[in-house]
Design an enzyme around this catalytic site. Structure first.
Site, mmCIF file in Angstrom:
data_model
loop_
_atom_site.group_PDB
_atom_site.id
_atom_site.type_symbol
_atom_site.label_atom_id
_atom_site.label_comp_id
_atom_site.label_asym_id
_atom_site.label_seq_id
_atom_site.Cartn_x
_atom_site.Cartn_y
_atom_site.Cartn_z
ATOM 1 N N HIS A 1 -9.737 1.965 0.541
ATOM 2 C CA HIS A 1 -9.488 1.140 1.337
ATOM 3 C C HIS A 1 -10.668 1.207 2.492
ATOM 4 O O HIS A 1 -10.120 0.825 3.728
ATOM 5 C CB HIS A 1 -7.993 0.919 1.888
ATOM 6 C CG HIS A 1 -7.913 -0.715 2.347
ATOM 7 N ND1 HIS A 1 -8.444 -0.979 3.343
ATOM 8 C CD2 HIS A 1 -6.902 -1.280 1.986
ATOM 9 C CE1 HIS A 1 -7.826 -2.370 3.691
ATOM 10 N NE2 HIS A 1 -6.814 -2.463 2.639
ATOM 11 N N GLU B 1 -11.752 -3.851 -2.876
ATOM 12 C CA GLU B 1 -10.692 -2.860 -3.497
ATOM 13 C C GLU B 1 -10.547 -2.966 -4.916
ATOM 14 O O GLU B 1 -10.012 -4.275 -5.405
ATOM 15 C CB GLU B 1 -9.307 -2.872 -2.637
ATOM 16 C CG GLU B 1 -9.416 -2.769 -1.235
ATOM 17 C CD GLU B 1 -8.104 -3.482 -0.398
ATOM 18 O OE1 GLU B 1 -6.828 -3.156 -0.655
ATOM 19 O OE2 GLU B 1 -8.243 -4.385 0.169
ATOM 20 N N HIS C 1 0.807 -1.316 -0.036
ATOM 21 C CA HIS C 1 -0.029 -0.150 0.027
ATOM 22 C C HIS C 1 0.840 1.564 0.069
ATOM 23 O O HIS C 1 0.581 2.182 0.756
ATOM 24 C CB HIS C 1 -0.884 0.050 1.176
ATOM 25 C CG HIS C 1 -2.015 -1.085 1.144
ATOM 26 N ND1 HIS C 1 -2.504 -1.427 -0.213
ATOM 27 C CD2 HIS C 1 -2.890 -1.597 2.076
ATOM 28 C CE1 HIS C 1 -3.283 -2.327 0.286
ATOM 29 N NE2 HIS C 1 -3.664 -2.491 1.326
#
Length: 379
Positions: A206, A343, A132
């Site tokens: 997210h 996602e 991420h």
């Protein structure tokens, strides 16, 4: 139409539509302080409302969605996303609750990739892998924000410029994200990015959802349908092996409505690696057009969330690493599988998997995509 790399003048749109049988105009924006970062940067919380009681709270820190209030079949409004009451909690150890993710959503193996003959090294912040965007990804920076009211819509324009070399990525990346709340009960995320050097880009949102209401219990009774005949198996560190496998005959077959908890405890190597669902589904798509990706139904409240996207993949995460150590809004303890994430994305580790759809953005190209989250009520 909506390729991740497209030279036509367009934008990347993510639309969250809240369909509760109402229409009309009006709305408003309120801003209040939300503390300061460890770097001394002031953070604000923006509350967006429309005329029908749909309410969204967003931070300029990480573009974080703190709360999203929607009605159930009785008209009762509840917050359906997980989060915290204070900035300190987000900074102390949030598992990306509600955040914008970049430059690269999901994992890159060993924090390394090679591009145009040069190897780049990124932070390994998830076991041996990069996750991420790294130690200080887009979820941990303060975005500049300009509120707006436009006709029957209200919203925020967020801008962030990621300098060359930030978190190890090449090139200066300029990103704009627009959040718009409309009188038709739509929440629109409009993303756009350009670069001055070739770089991987895979942005996503997210939020963790519990359609029964934040903190009300686990999400195992939510009934999920995913429009995917295949998924990408992973190794023990959750990096795709490169195989694209049929879901038929596996616990990953959500082609018909199935409760999340129906097969999550089956003896399956992929579920053990998860532990649970933390996998990329290869969506059934004929191209880059907007396609229905997933449908989630919560039986006790009647809330339904439908997800459509132009992206080729969907990461379904069943809140496996929530373990009761985090206290969320109003002091609620977030126990095992109290929230799920969906996602929309290009595939994990694509910079190291040439057979996967490319995530490389080059100068003169635009990064854009469209996703629609539609909330409605089922009697």
């Amino acid at each position: 139409m909506h390729r991740i790399l497209d030279r036509r003048p367009s934008r990347w749109l993510v639309i969250v539509a809240l369909s509760a049988g109402c229409a009309g105009g009006g709305g408003g924006i309120a801003r209040k302080p939300f503390g300061s970062t460890q770097r001394g940067e002031a953070v604000s919380a923006y509350t967006l409302k429309n005329a029908h009681g749909i309410e969204l709270q967003v931070l300029d820190y990480g573009g974080i969605i703190v709360s999203l209030r929607v009605p159930d079949r009785t008209g009762r409004v509840a917050d359906v996303v997980l989060g915290f009451d204070s900035l300190a909690d987000y900074q102390r150890g949030s598992p990306y609750f509600g955040a914008l993710i970049g430059r690269y959503g999901n994992r890159i193996a060993r924090g390394r990739f090679t591009l145009e003959g040069r190897t780049y090294t990124l932070a390994t912040n998830n076991g041996p892998n990069h996750l991420h965007g790294g130690v200080r990804g887009f979820d941990k920076v303060v975005w500049s924000v300009a509120p707006f009211e436009r006709g029957d819509s209200v919203g925020l324009v967020l801008n962030y410029t990621s300098p060359d070399g930030e978190e190890g990525y090449p090139g200066t990346l300029r990103a704009t994200v627009t959040y718009t709340l409309t009188s038709a009960n739509e929440l629109i995320f409009d993303y756009h990015a350009t670069t001055d050097r070739a770089t991987p880009v895979n942005l996503t949102q997210h939020s963790y959802f519990n359609l029964a209401g934040d903190g009300t219990g686990d999400i195992l009774g939510h009934v999920v349908t995913i429009n995917a005949d295949r998924f990408t198996p992973v190794d023990s560190t959750l990096i795709p092996t490169g195989e694209i496998r049929s879901v038929a005959g596996t616990p990953f077959d959500f082609r018909t409505p199935t409760p999340i908890g129906a097969r999550i405890e089956q003896h399956d190597q992929q579920l053990r690696y998860g532990p649970g669902y933390d996998h990329n589904f290869v969506l059934n798509k004929g191209g880059n057009e907007l396609t229905l990706a997933a449908h989630v139904y919560e039986p006790t409240t009647g809330r339904v969330m439908e997800i459509s996207t132009t992206e080729p993949g969907l990461q379904f995460y069943s809140g496996n690493f929530l373990d009761g150590t985090l206290r969320g809004k109003h002091g609620v303890v977030y126990r095992h599988r109290y929230g799920f994430a969906m996602e929309t994305q290009h595939f994990p580790d694509s910079p190291n998997k040439p057979a996967f759809p490319s995530t490389i953005l080059r100068p003169g190209e635009e990064y854009r995509s469209r996703t629609v989250y539609r909330f409605r009520i089922q009697p």
